[in-house]
Each structure stands twice: as C-alpha cells, then as structure tokens.
Design an enzyme around this catalytic site. Structure first.
Site, mmCIF file in Angstrom:
data_model
loop_
_atom_site.group_PDB
_atom_site.id
_atom_site.type_symbol
_atom_site.label_atom_id
_atom_site.label_comp_id
_atom_site.label_asym_id
_atom_site.label_seq_id
_atom_site.Cartn_x
_atom_site.Cartn_y
_atom_site.Cartn_z
ATOM 1 N N LYS A 1 9.667 -20.303 31.424
ATOM 2 C CA LYS A 1 10.962 -20.600 30.804
ATOM 3 C C LYS A 1 11.589 -19.344 30.193
ATOM 4 O O LYS A 1 12.783 -19.328 29.900
ATOM 5 C CB LYS A 1 10.832 -21.705 29.764
ATOM 6 C CG LYS A 1 10.071 -21.365 28.519
ATOM 7 C CD LYS A 1 9.950 -22.583 27.601
ATOM 8 C CE LYS A 1 9.220 -22.273 26.309
ATOM 9 N NZ LYS A 1 9.946 -21.366 25.421
ATOM 10 N N ASP A 2 10.797 -18.271 30.017
ATOM 11 C CA ASP A 2 11.322 -17.020 29.477
ATOM 12 C C ASP A 2 11.777 -16.043 30.565
ATOM 13 O O ASP A 2 12.346 -14.991 30.253
ATOM 14 C CB ASP A 2 10.247 -16.313 28.634
ATOM 15 C CG ASP A 2 9.861 -17.093 27.394
ATOM 16 O OD1 ASP A 2 10.709 -17.845 26.871
ATOM 17 O OD2 ASP A 2 8.709 -16.961 26.937
ATOM 18 N N ARG B 1 19.166 -26.187 23.451
ATOM 19 C CA ARG B 1 18.979 -27.377 24.273
ATOM 20 C C ARG B 1 18.471 -28.550 23.438
ATOM 21 O O ARG B 1 18.983 -29.673 23.532
ATOM 22 C CB ARG B 1 17.993 -27.057 25.410
ATOM 23 C CG ARG B 1 17.555 -28.265 26.238
ATOM 24 C CD ARG B 1 16.425 -27.868 27.165
ATOM 25 N NE ARG B 1 15.300 -27.293 26.426
ATOM 26 C CZ ARG B 1 14.361 -28.011 25.819
ATOM 27 N NH1 ARG B 1 14.405 -29.318 25.844
ATOM 28 N NH2 ARG B 1 13.380 -27.410 25.177
ATOM 29 N N ARG B 2 17.455 -28.303 22.616
ATOM 30 C CA ARG B 2 16.935 -29.370 21.766
ATOM 31 C C ARG B 2 17.966 -29.773 20.709
ATOM 32 O O ARG B 2 18.136 -30.954 20.401
ATOM 33 C CB ARG B 2 15.637 -28.913 21.084
ATOM 34 C CG ARG B 2 14.489 -28.684 22.051
ATOM 35 C CD ARG B 2 13.260 -28.156 21.329
ATOM 36 N NE ARG B 2 12.208 -27.804 22.279
ATOM 37 C CZ ARG B 2 11.452 -26.721 22.194
ATOM 38 N NH1 ARG B 2 11.627 -25.859 21.204
ATOM 39 N NH2 ARG B 2 10.514 -26.481 23.096
ATOM 40 N N ARG C 1 12.525 -20.112 13.640
ATOM 41 C CA ARG C 1 11.905 -19.056 14.438
ATOM 42 C C ARG C 1 10.512 -18.774 13.913
ATOM 43 O O ARG C 1 10.090 -19.303 12.898
ATOM 44 C CB ARG C 1 12.740 -17.771 14.371
ATOM 45 C CG ARG C 1 14.132 -17.858 14.984
ATOM 46 C CD ARG C 1 14.111 -17.920 16.498
ATOM 47 N NE ARG C 1 13.246 -16.913 17.101
ATOM 48 C CZ ARG C 1 13.588 -15.639 17.336
ATOM 49 N NH1 ARG C 1 14.791 -15.217 16.982
ATOM 50 N NH2 ARG C 1 12.750 -14.805 17.918
ATOM 51 N N ARG D 1 5.620 -22.072 12.066
ATOM 52 C CA ARG D 1 6.397 -23.312 12.173
ATOM 53 C C ARG D 1 5.615 -24.501 11.619
ATOM 54 O O ARG D 1 6.175 -25.354 10.918
ATOM 55 C CB ARG D 1 6.798 -23.546 13.632
ATOM 56 C CG ARG D 1 7.657 -22.420 14.187
ATOM 57 C CD ARG D 1 8.083 -22.680 15.612
ATOM 58 N NE ARG D 1 8.620 -21.469 16.220
ATOM 59 C CZ ARG D 1 9.400 -21.450 17.291
ATOM 60 N NH1 ARG D 1 9.737 -22.573 17.879
ATOM 61 N NH2 ARG D 1 9.834 -20.316 17.784
ATOM 62 N N CYS E 1 27.608 -17.187 29.388
ATOM 63 C CA CYS E 1 27.846 -17.889 28.131
ATOM 64 C C CYS E 1 26.582 -18.558 27.610
ATOM 65 O O CYS E 1 25.718 -18.947 28.376
ATOM 66 C CB CYS E 1 28.928 -18.945 28.307
ATOM 67 S SG CYS E 1 30.558 -18.255 28.647
#
Length: 314
Positions: free
Chosen positions: A82-83, A130-131, A148, A154, A241
């Site tokens: 995903k990165d 997205r979340r 972050r 977290r 964007c």
C-alpha cells in the site's frame, strides 16, 4: 543464489518484522544463504508532525530504499504494497508478492465494541484520509483526529484515553502478534481497505534474474492478481490531488471481483461500485472500474480537492 543477500527495509518495528519474515523464509529455503537487514530511514519516517495527506503520498516510504537498491547497496527491498507508488523507477520491479494477510481495517477501543457503539462526539484516531472519509459518512457525529506514529505510540494513546477508538490495518497487528488488541475487524462493505492493504511486495532490480528465480517460492499468484487489479484502479485515478481512494479485489476460481471507492474527505460524497472480470484481465478491470467511478462523479471530487503532489490512496 549468492551466499549473502541484503534486504533494504524501513526501521519501524512492523517493517523489520515483515523483512525478518522474508529473511527467515529465504534462509530456510536456501540453507547456504545468509541474509542481512539494512535499515533505511525514509521521508515518511522522518516527518511525524504533519498529516500524511499534506506531505504528499508518492514514494513517501520507499524512495530512499529504492535509491539504495539502484545503487547496489541492497539486493532486494520488502515493502508494504500500500506504500508503493504505481509507477516504479526504471530498472526496478515488484517481482515477488507473497500470500496476503488480511486486507481489513481493525477497530480498536478500550470501552466500545464497535463503531456503532461509540457515543456522539467520541474521538477516533486515524492517519488515513480513506478511513476518515468513510468514518465521517458512517458517523458524522464523531470527532476524527489525525494520529501518526508507530503502532506502540498509537496503542499507548488509546490506552491513556487520548482516543475513544483508533483504526489501524489488521495485517500489521497480526504480523506483530497484537491480534488480541483488535476489538473488531471491519468488513470491506463497511470500511473499504486501502489499495493492496495486507500485501507485501519484494522489489528487485530488473536485471537480477538469478535472485528473481531464487525467490519464486515466496510468490503467491492469487495475491498478485488481486493486487494488480487494485493498483490498476489507482493508476487510472492518479491525477495530482489528495483524495480518499480505496479498492479491494477478491478471486473466486477464475473470477476476479473488484470494489472501488472515491470519496470527499468530509464523507459527504462517496462513490462506490463493483465489477468482475476473468483473472487474466486484472489491469483492464481496475482501469474500467476507475473509469466508471470517474463518470459517476469521481472526477468532480478529484477536481474539487486541493492538489499537492499525488493521490493519497490511504
């Protein structure tokens, strides 16, 4: 296979855990090979006080590792897919994609068992546009705050009561042995995952055919097909964007099904659709679904959001 291999990896606990898994599998399959991890700090690791969406997503967690790979300082790199940007530097390719972990997002809370159970005004932490957008669509009464830092940070903030809940990738928690911290895994119907979430990619130099052949035992064709469809969807949408984008593909027999999402950050506009095709048409499926969402209003969302580099698919 050469007798020494160097894996380029981020220095985070999750990245090292993922790379160590690859290291152990290689050493088991090739007893005469020794594998070393080379820890590399990326731009995304250095900038922790700014939301990811404002930094720019392209190559944020991979560029420095790719530079080391091109320079011959490492022999392969292990990434969270995903990165990884959809366009790679000339001379490099994602040659191996192992079996995927869960693609689902995880809901974590000390006092509540679901998103629906959160009281109005509850604070939810996430680093993902997205979340954030999907949460806002589900529960516009929640306070969604940028979060972050590494997973330990977290979790500590959650335990200290800074947040009523946090949402993290389920795959990372599983790989770190922290599945017991997951309150609930969120089904894609409720929270569509990030493109390629839960999948690892092993990046190699294109001219290193010997290493590619030696690592084939790690490759999972079914995962590679679903990831290809999701990344084709993202590739078609990249237009400079920052916008919440998600996609998730499943494979049943020879039928590949892809669900895609384009949303506004505030969750007020959320365009979602699904399509299927034969497994051999993964790229065409991803492109076609992206075109469908663009025509249904996704282009207007892309055009309306602020532009700052490249899309934050997360």
């Amino acid at each position: 296979m050469r007798t020494l291999l160097r894996i380029g990896t981020r220095a985070s606990l999750l990245a090292v855990t993922q790379s160590t898994w690859v290291k152990n599998r290689i050493e088991q399959a090739h007893p005469g090979v020794r594998v070393e991890l080379v820890k590399i700090t990326t731009k995304g690791d250095r900038i922790l006080d700014v939301p990811l969406a404002k930094v720019g997503g392209k190559g944020l967690f991979v560029k420095e590792i790719e530079d080391a790979l091109l320079a011959g300082e490492v022999d392969l790199a292990v990434h969270s897919m995903k990165d990884v940007p959809t366009e790679l530097p000339a001379g490099l390719h994602i040659g191996i994609i192992p079996l995927r972990e869960t693609a689902k997002d995880a809901f974590l809370s000390v006092g509540y068992d679901s998103i629906a159970a959160l009281p109005a005004g509850a604070t939810v932490g996430t680093s993902s546009l997205r979340r954030r957008s999907q949460l806002a669509a589900l529960r516009p009464d929640l306070a969604i705050v940028d979060l972050r830092g590494n997973i330990d940070t977290r979790l500590r903030k959650l335990d200290e009561g800074v947040f009523d809940a946090v949402i993290l990738a389920g795959a990372g928690l599983h790989r770190l042995g922290l599945a017991n911290r997951i309150t609930a895994l969120l089904e894609p119907a409720q929270m569509l995952p990030a493109i390629s979430q839960g999948a690892l990619g092993i990046e190699l130099r294109r001219d290193d055919a010997e290493l590619l052949a030696g690592l084939q035992f790690l490759h999972d064709p079914a995962t590679a097909v679903t990831v290809a469809a999701e990344r084709a969807f993202l590739l078609r949408l990249e237009g400079g964007c920052q916008v919440p984008i998600g996609a998730h593909a499943t494979l049943a027999g020879d039928t590949l099904t892809l669900t895609g999402l384009i949303a506004s950050v505030d969750g007020r506009e959320l365009i979602r659709d699904q399509a299927s095709a034969p497994a051999g048409q993964a790229a065409e499926l991803g492109t076609a679904l992206a075109e469908t969402l663009l025509a249904r209003g996704g282009k207007a969302i892309l055009d309306a959001v602020y532009c700052a580099g490249s899309p934050a698919a997360e």
